[in-house]
Scaffold this motif. Sequence first.
Motif, PDB file in Angstrom:
ATOM      1  N   ASP A   1       1.369  -0.883   0.105  1.00 17.03           N
ATOM      2  CA  ASP A   1       0.045   0.014  -0.219  1.00 17.03           C
ATOM      3  C   ASP A   1       0.957   1.140  -0.294  1.00 17.03           C
ATOM      4  O   ASP A   1       0.390   2.376   0.458  1.00 17.03           O
ATOM      5  CB  ASP A   1      -1.120   0.242   1.021  1.00 17.03           C
ATOM      6  CG  ASP A   1      -1.812  -0.907   0.974  1.00 17.03           C
ATOM      7  OD1 ASP A   1      -2.321  -1.032   0.132  1.00 17.03           O
ATOM      8  OD2 ASP A   1      -2.389  -1.737   1.717  1.00 17.03           O
ATOM      9  N   SER A   2       2.329   0.663  -0.114  1.00 16.12           N
ATOM     10  CA  SER A   2       2.502   2.402  -0.222  1.00 16.12           C
ATOM     11  C   SER A   2       3.492   2.898  -1.181  1.00 16.12           C
ATOM     12  O   SER A   2       2.601   2.498  -2.593  1.00 16.12           O
ATOM     13  CB  SER A   2       4.398   1.738   0.605  1.00 16.12           C
ATOM     14  OG  SER A   2       4.971   1.153  -0.864  1.00 16.12           O
ATOM     15  N   GLU A   3       2.615   4.132  -1.351  1.00 17.56           N
ATOM     16  CA  GLU A   3       2.716   5.326  -2.399  1.00 17.56           C
ATOM     17  C   GLU A   3       3.867   5.044  -3.227  1.00 17.56           C
ATOM     18  O   GLU A   3       4.861   5.598  -2.576  1.00 17.56           O
ATOM     19  CB  GLU A   3       2.281   6.519  -2.306  1.00 17.56           C
ATOM     20  CG  GLU A   3       2.009   7.538  -3.500  1.00 17.56           C
ATOM     21  CD  GLU A   3       1.680   8.984  -2.776  1.00 17.56           C
ATOM     22  OE1 GLU A   3       2.264   9.336  -2.915  1.00 17.56           O
ATOM     23  OE2 GLU A   3      -0.275   8.734  -2.525  1.00 17.56           O
ATOM     24  N   GLN A   4       3.992   4.762  -4.817  1.00 13.75           N
ATOM     25  CA  GLN A   4       4.841   4.769  -5.828  1.00 13.75           C
ATOM     26  C   GLN A   4       4.597   6.229  -7.008  1.00 13.75           C
ATOM     27  O   GLN A   4       3.187   6.314  -6.809  1.00 13.75           O
ATOM     28  CB  GLN A   4       4.664   3.579  -7.160  1.00 13.75           C
ATOM     29  CG  GLN A   4       4.980   2.601  -5.390  1.00 13.75           C
ATOM     30  CD  GLN A   4       6.081   2.689  -4.740  1.00 13.75           C
ATOM     31  OE1 GLN A   4       7.382   2.527  -5.909  1.00 13.75           O
ATOM     32  NE2 GLN A   4       6.238   1.896  -3.636  1.00 13.75           N
TER      33      GLN A   4
ATOM     34  N   ASN B   1       9.969   4.654  -5.271  1.00 14.79           N
ATOM     35  CA  ASN B   1       9.004   4.603  -4.733  1.00 14.79           C
ATOM     36  C   ASN B   1       8.294   5.898  -5.707  1.00 14.79           C
ATOM     37  O   ASN B   1       8.365   6.296  -6.297  1.00 14.79           O
ATOM     38  CB  ASN B   1       8.822   5.545  -3.647  1.00 14.79           C
ATOM     39  CG  ASN B   1       9.809   6.633  -3.301  1.00 14.79           C
ATOM     40  OD1 ASN B   1      10.400   7.149  -4.108  1.00 14.79           O
ATOM     41  ND2 ASN B   1       9.711   7.038  -1.953  1.00 14.79           N
ATOM     42  N   THR B   2      10.492   5.328  -6.935  1.00 13.33           N
ATOM     43  CA  THR B   2      10.117   6.497  -8.258  1.00 13.33           C
ATOM     44  C   THR B   2       9.732   5.659  -9.492  1.00 13.33           C
ATOM     45  O   THR B   2      11.497   4.909  -9.316  1.00 13.33           O
ATOM     46  CB  THR B   2      10.439   7.793  -7.496  1.00 13.33           C
ATOM     47  OG1 THR B   2      10.004   8.747  -6.954  1.00 13.33           O
ATOM     48  CG2 THR B   2      10.599   8.880  -9.486  1.00 13.33           C
ATOM     49  N   ILE B   3       9.674   5.831 -10.516  1.00 13.95           N
ATOM     50  CA  ILE B   3      10.433   5.418 -11.752  1.00 13.95           C
ATOM     51  C   ILE B   3      10.866   6.392 -12.610  1.00 13.95           C
ATOM     52  O   ILE B   3       9.015   7.639 -13.409  1.00 13.95           O
ATOM     53  CB  ILE B   3       9.533   4.229 -12.840  1.00 13.95           C
ATOM     54  CG1 ILE B   3       8.679   3.258 -11.183  1.00 13.95           C
ATOM     55  CG2 ILE B   3       9.056   3.890 -13.759  1.00 13.95           C
ATOM     56  CD1 ILE B   3       7.661   1.957 -11.703  1.00 13.95           C
ATOM     57  N   ASP B   4      11.050   6.381 -13.438  1.00 10.40           N
ATOM     58  CA  ASP B   4      11.819   7.446 -14.336  1.00 10.40           C
ATOM     59  C   ASP B   4      11.212   6.783 -16.041  1.00 10.40           C
ATOM     60  O   ASP B   4      11.896   5.556 -16.235  1.00 10.40           O
ATOM     61  CB  ASP B   4      13.051   7.593 -14.642  1.00 10.40           C
ATOM     62  CG  ASP B   4      13.279   8.941 -15.725  1.00 10.40           C
ATOM     63  OD1 ASP B   4      12.594   9.079 -16.488  1.00 10.40           O
ATOM     64  OD2 ASP B   4      14.651   9.295 -15.462  1.00 10.40           O
ATOM     65  N   LEU B   5      10.174   7.653 -16.484  1.00 11.04           N
ATOM     66  CA  LEU B   5       9.066   6.606 -17.711  1.00 11.04           C
ATOM     67  C   LEU B   5      10.057   7.073 -18.736  1.00 11.04           C
ATOM     68  O   LEU B   5       9.692   5.845 -19.808  1.00 11.04           O
ATOM     69  CB  LEU B   5       7.826   6.761 -17.761  1.00 11.04           C
ATOM     70  CG  LEU B   5       6.926   6.777 -18.976  1.00 11.04           C
ATOM     71  CD1 LEU B   5       6.349   5.914 -18.235  1.00 11.04           C
ATOM     72  CD2 LEU B   5       6.089   8.451 -19.205  1.00 11.04           C
ATOM     73  N   THR B   6      11.185   7.849 -18.931  1.00 11.61           N
ATOM     74  CA  THR B   6      11.855   8.238 -19.928  1.00 11.61           C
ATOM     75  C   THR B   6      12.880   6.864 -20.212  1.00 11.61           C
ATOM     76  O   THR B   6      13.616   6.087 -20.783  1.00 11.61           O
ATOM     77  CB  THR B   6      12.999   8.969 -20.130  1.00 11.61           C
ATOM     78  OG1 THR B   6      13.694   9.330 -18.922  1.00 11.61           O
ATOM     79  CG2 THR B   6      11.716  10.158 -19.588  1.00 11.61           C
ATOM     80  N   LYS B   7      13.455   5.685 -18.894  1.00 13.31           N
ATOM     81  CA  LYS B   7      13.794   4.829 -19.115  1.00 13.31           C
ATOM     82  C   LYS B   7      13.259   3.849 -19.457  1.00 13.31           C
ATOM     83  O   LYS B   7      13.549   2.417 -19.601  1.00 13.31           O
ATOM     84  CB  LYS B   7      14.303   4.375 -17.290  1.00 13.31           C
ATOM     85  CG  LYS B   7      15.455   5.460 -17.092  1.00 13.31           C
ATOM     86  CD  LYS B   7      16.367   5.260 -17.683  1.00 13.31           C
ATOM     87  CE  LYS B   7      17.366   6.641 -16.960  1.00 13.31           C
ATOM     88  NZ  LYS B   7      17.556   6.476 -15.718  1.00 13.31           N
TER      89      LYS B   7
END
Length: 468
Positions: free
Chosen positions: A72-75, A196-202
């Motif tokens: 349930d952790s926010e990403q 908790n952070t995804i770089d969409l450009t990758k």
Amino acid sequence: MKRRNHNVKKQKSRKGLWITFSLIVIALVVAYGVGATYFQSHFLPNTVFEDQNLSCKTVDQANATLDSKVLDSEQTIQEGNETIATYTPKEAGISIDIATTLKNQLKGQNALMWPIAFFESTNQKLSKDGVTIDDNTYKSFFDQLGLDNDSRQKSEDAHIEAGDKGFEIVPEVSGTQVDPEKLKEAIVSNFGEGKNTIDLTKTYYPVAVTKDDDKLKSQLEELNDKQNTVVTIAYNGLDEEVPTEDVHDWIYIENDEIKFDYSKITAYAEAFSDKVSTYKKTRKFKSTNDGEVEIKPGTYGWTLSSSDLADKLYAQLNKGEDGTIQPTINGSGLTGTGDDIGNTYIEVSIKDQHMWYYKDGKLALDTPVVTGHPETPTVTGAFYVWEKERDAILRGENNRTGQDYESPVDYWMPFNWNGYGIHDSPWQPAYGGDNWKIRGSNGCVNTPPEVMAKLFDTVEIGTPVLVY
């Protein structure tokens, strides 16, 4: 005596210190051993897992502490400075066997290093062995992100295209279309690593081939070499180069292999054969008395084999070497002039009832003749003398009378395959004028005997015969 007592006391003091030191060492060893044993089943001090302090907890205790909080952790998904979406791992379809993961983490820690752990913080990471993602849930999650790939720039590999000055490399294009599988991998990986952070450009579809690719450069060099191949077609004494622009149009790359379009080469060969071949073509001919006249197709002429030309042209181009090819020629005709009639020929004018024989461009002889009767006309067209025979007997049926005939002649020169020819005709009382309308032949060219003797001696087999 006093000095002796002093030494004894000093010795007892030293012995006591050694005993105390030994007891301390033993205690430390025992404590270390107890700690090492203890941390075989408990997490090390300062162990943090998903913001939960697991220090000195067993797997069961840690499992009770964590429960499903990690799901349930926010990403966050970021694209540059823009937040595309916030989500929880559970919403993306992730599930985790916490107990199995914790057991794996416990096995992975070094219990012998427990004293140091009091001074260092250990942020445990999830083991991917316990992390799974449901494909159906993830697909719905991805669709709801609103990442419209149709409106995004598509990644394109560097490739070769035909340009104004030959082939050239078109540089790669780094697009912004998102690869669903790469995003899924990033979600699982980030979750497992506690990020908790995804770089969409990758997660964009990658470019596989760049403009600096050695294989691409090598292909370009080979392409330009092959497309600049000079192929000369040698036919009937003439030479003609295949146009460079045609070669450019035929060459292409398929599955990293340089190829030539055989169907286009075949079409070119057929057009080339039709252009240069003379068989079954109407000719423009400069006649003796009537200026330029049309000569219908006959048995005279030659054809260039288009299939043989296509095969040889295709093979030569694939070699990538300049060269000359000689396609198969069938039929009859002079060579090396572009005009297969040349300047040695027999000309027969039905209208003028006259025959001329030109040799090497000069009039060798001419004579009035009698051609076929209006009911049995002489065939018109371009033919050639294919045989010469002395003392022949001409046999056939007179189509006007229905009677068979046998006519002995001294000189016989057939010029087509259906019995038409030139021969002497001692039975004719006169030649030229309108005699053909009354005493015309069954189709042959009746010639005065004395002229026929000279013509027979001079004319060679293969000489064109033009009847119009």
